[in-house]
Scaffold this motif. Structure first.
Motif, PDB file in Angstrom:
ATOM      1  N   TYR A  12       0.654  -1.385  -0.120  1.00 27.07           N
ATOM      2  CA  TYR A  12       0.135   0.361  -0.270  1.00 27.07           C
ATOM      3  C   TYR A  12       0.754   1.405  -0.088  1.00 27.07           C
ATOM      4  O   TYR A  12       0.335   2.197  -0.836  1.00 27.07           O
ATOM      5  N   ASP A  13       1.349   0.753   0.826  1.00 33.89           N
ATOM      6  CA  ASP A  13       2.775   2.890   1.126  1.00 33.89           C
ATOM      7  C   ASP A  13       3.169   2.214  -0.390  1.00 33.89           C
ATOM      8  O   ASP A  13       3.154   3.528  -0.832  1.00 33.89           O
ATOM      9  N   LEU A  14       3.528   1.726  -1.179  1.00 29.93           N
ATOM     10  CA  LEU A  14       5.166   2.312  -2.362  1.00 29.93           C
ATOM     11  C   LEU A  14       3.255   2.501  -4.120  1.00 29.93           C
ATOM     12  O   LEU A  14       3.354   3.122  -4.351  1.00 29.93           O
ATOM     13  N   ALA A  15       2.469   1.564  -3.769  1.00 22.77           N
ATOM     14  CA  ALA A  15       1.323   2.213  -4.283  1.00 22.77           C
ATOM     15  C   ALA A  15       0.860   3.603  -4.086  1.00 22.77           C
ATOM     16  O   ALA A  15       0.334   4.332  -5.116  1.00 22.77           O
ATOM     17  N   ILE A  16       0.275   4.091  -2.699  1.00 24.40           N
ATOM     18  CA  ILE A  16      -0.161   5.556  -2.720  1.00 24.40           C
ATOM     19  C   ILE A  16       1.183   6.594  -3.225  1.00 24.40           C
ATOM     20  O   ILE A  16       1.261   7.305  -3.392  1.00 24.40           O
ATOM     21  N   TYR A  17       2.469   6.574  -1.882  1.00 23.02           N
ATOM     22  CA  TYR A  17       3.427   7.493  -2.363  1.00 23.02           C
ATOM     23  C   TYR A  17       4.029   7.518  -3.898  1.00 23.02           C
ATOM     24  O   TYR A  17       5.457   8.693  -3.942  1.00 23.02           O
ATOM     25  N   THR A  18       4.340   6.158  -4.391  1.00 20.96           N
ATOM     26  CA  THR A  18       5.689   6.379  -5.263  1.00 20.96           C
ATOM     27  C   THR A  18       4.587   5.859  -6.788  1.00 20.96           C
ATOM     28  O   THR A  18       3.558   5.467  -7.130  1.00 20.96           O
ATOM     29  N   ALA A  19       5.366   6.582  -7.836  1.00 18.75           N
ATOM     30  CA  ALA A  19       5.021   5.961  -9.184  1.00 18.75           C
ATOM     31  C   ALA A  19       6.197   6.072 -10.470  1.00 18.75           C
ATOM     32  O   ALA A  19       7.055   6.854  -9.510  1.00 18.75           O
ATOM     33  N   PRO A  20       6.273   5.269 -11.403  1.00 18.72           N
ATOM     34  CA  PRO A  20       6.886   5.603 -12.028  1.00 18.72           C
ATOM     35  C   PRO A  20       7.344   6.978 -12.700  1.00 18.72           C
ATOM     36  O   PRO A  20       6.039   7.901 -12.262  1.00 18.72           O
ATOM     37  N   ALA A  21       8.614   7.426 -13.308  1.00 21.60           N
ATOM     38  CA  ALA A  21       8.578   8.669 -13.518  1.00 21.60           C
ATOM     39  C   ALA A  21       7.634   9.309 -14.275  1.00 21.60           C
ATOM     40  O   ALA A  21       7.847  10.568 -15.175  1.00 21.60           O
ATOM     41  N   ASP A  22       7.636   7.978 -15.378  1.00 29.50           N
ATOM     42  CA  ASP A  22       5.767   9.145 -16.558  1.00 29.50           C
ATOM     43  C   ASP A  22       4.788   8.528 -15.835  1.00 29.50           C
ATOM     44  O   ASP A  22       3.676   8.773 -16.577  1.00 29.50           O
ATOM     45  N   ARG A  23       4.603   8.560 -14.175  1.00 31.34           N
ATOM     46  CA  ARG A  23       2.870   8.701 -13.910  1.00 31.34           C
ATOM     47  C   ARG A  23       3.137   9.152 -13.150  1.00 31.34           C
ATOM     48  O   ARG A  23       4.155   9.882 -12.353  1.00 31.34           O
ATOM     49  N   SER A  24       1.693   9.369 -12.028  1.00 27.37           N
ATOM     50  CA  SER A  24       1.605  10.654 -11.704  1.00 27.37           C
ATOM     51  C   SER A  24       1.242   9.696 -10.332  1.00 27.37           C
ATOM     52  O   SER A  24       0.859   8.551 -10.620  1.00 27.37           O
ATOM     53  N   ARG A  25       1.661  10.403  -8.296  1.00 22.18           N
ATOM     54  CA  ARG A  25       1.369   9.405  -7.861  1.00 22.18           C
ATOM     55  C   ARG A  25      -0.401   9.165  -7.097  1.00 22.18           C
ATOM     56  O   ARG A  25      -1.166   9.699  -7.525  1.00 22.18           O
ATOM     57  N   ALA A  26      -0.697   8.343  -7.327  1.00 22.77           N
ATOM     58  CA  ALA A  26      -1.791   8.256  -6.364  1.00 22.77           C
ATOM     59  C   ALA A  26      -2.946   9.326  -5.572  1.00 22.77           C
ATOM     60  O   ALA A  26      -3.551   9.892  -5.193  1.00 22.77           O
ATOM     61  N   ILE A  27      -1.557   9.372  -4.727  1.00 22.39           N
ATOM     62  CA  ILE A  27      -1.542  10.649  -3.190  1.00 22.39           C
ATOM     63  C   ILE A  27      -2.357  11.978  -4.569  1.00 22.39           C
ATOM     64  O   ILE A  27      -2.957  12.661  -4.072  1.00 22.39           O
ATOM     65  N   ASP A  28      -1.200  12.656  -5.221  1.00 19.35           N
ATOM     66  CA  ASP A  28      -1.289  13.962  -5.903  1.00 19.35           C
ATOM     67  C   ASP A  28      -2.187  13.461  -6.943  1.00 19.35           C
ATOM     68  O   ASP A  28      -3.457  14.670  -6.446  1.00 19.35           O
ATOM     69  N   ARG A  29      -3.103  12.282  -7.377  1.00 21.16           N
ATOM     70  CA  ARG A  29      -3.913  12.383  -8.227  1.00 21.16           C
ATOM     71  C   ARG A  29      -5.323  12.638  -7.448  1.00 21.16           C
ATOM     72  O   ARG A  29      -6.507  12.912  -7.980  1.00 21.16           O
ATOM     73  N   TYR A  30      -5.330  12.212  -6.159  1.00 22.01           N
ATOM     74  CA  TYR A  30      -6.710  12.000  -5.290  1.00 22.01           C
ATOM     75  C   TYR A  30      -6.788  13.556  -4.673  1.00 22.01           C
ATOM     76  O   TYR A  30      -7.227  14.222  -4.346  1.00 22.01           O
TER      77      TYR A  30
END
Length: 236
Positions: free
Chosen positions: A79-97
């Motif tokens: 969960y931590d990685l899914a919420i707070y990290t993303a590949p360079a070409d993707r936005s993070r879930a926390i930022d989208r929320y």
């Protein structure tokens, strides 16, 4: 590595009367912690199963399309990685929320959400108990002081011990985002071997800010049996 030993004056910047007693600080911490738990749950609702599986595979916690957990609490690292990290070409879930969240600018929910977006992954060395509540620690990768309030860690960590965690700093004190890894210096070598050379050769503060660093720490910690040395408790 030189460590800072000069502690700055700690102030309490939220509005109203200054709260300085242990009970008041704990009440404030528990209030913010409940908000962070709700926000984490809301962000997770927007994350696809494919993303969760991708993070699980990176931690070697999946077989095919099935999670392979030896301990149910291992899911929190996913969960931590899914919420707070993303590949360079993707936005993070926390930022989208955050883009769709509707909170008042000065609300505690907005403050916590912004703290989550600005979170820092850190390796902390415990220096001592804070005079009122929590711990005073040194972020050894950024060479900075941290006042950490966490009920479980305050009672279980001794001076000189190391652990890795993701920090959320809402006011003067910080709190964890949820997961911790007991850390030992000999973990650094396998962790660095997992990182791209250009990242591993960067300044320590830049290494800490790279999304792959937390992933490597979790992976090494899980392989080393971190769950055998760690228990998640709910503060009363």
């Amino acid at each position: 590595m030189a460590l800072l030993h000069t502690q700055r004056q700690l102030t309490l910047p939220w509005g109203g009367e200054c709260r300085s007693t242990r009970d008041d600080l704990l009440a404030r911490y528990l209030h913010l912690r409940e908000i962070s738990k709700r926000l984490h749950d809301e962000v997770l609702k927007s994350i696809s199963d494919d993303t969760l599986l991708d993070r699980a595979r990176r931690l070697e916690l999946a077989q095919g399309r099935t999670l392979a957990l030896e301990d149910p609490d291992e899911v929190y690292y996913i969960y931590d990685l899914a919420i707070y990290t993303a590949p360079a070409d993707r936005s993070r879930a926390i930022d989208r929320y955050a883009k769709s969240a509707r909170f008042e600018a000065q609300s505690d929910e907005r403050r916590m959400l912004e703290a989550m977006r600005a979170s820092q992954f850190a390796i902390l060395m415990v220096e001592r108990r804070h005079d009122t509540v929590g711990l005073i620690a040194t972020d050894i990768l950024r060479n900075s002081k941290v006042w950490l309030i966490d009920v479980g860690l305050e009672h279980s960590m001794d001076s000189g011990q190391l652990f890795a965690t993701r920090l959320l700093t809402v006011e003067t004190f910080s709190m964890t985002a949820g997961v911790n890894v007991p850390f030992e210096i000999d973990m650094l070598e396998p962790i660095c071997m997992m990182l791209p050379r250009r990242v591993a050769d960067s300044k320590l503060s830049q290494v800490a800010d790279d999304r792959r660093f937390a992933e490597a720490v979790y992976k090494v910690g899980l392989a080393d049996g971190v769950m055998d040395r760690l228990a998640y408790v709910e503060p009363s």
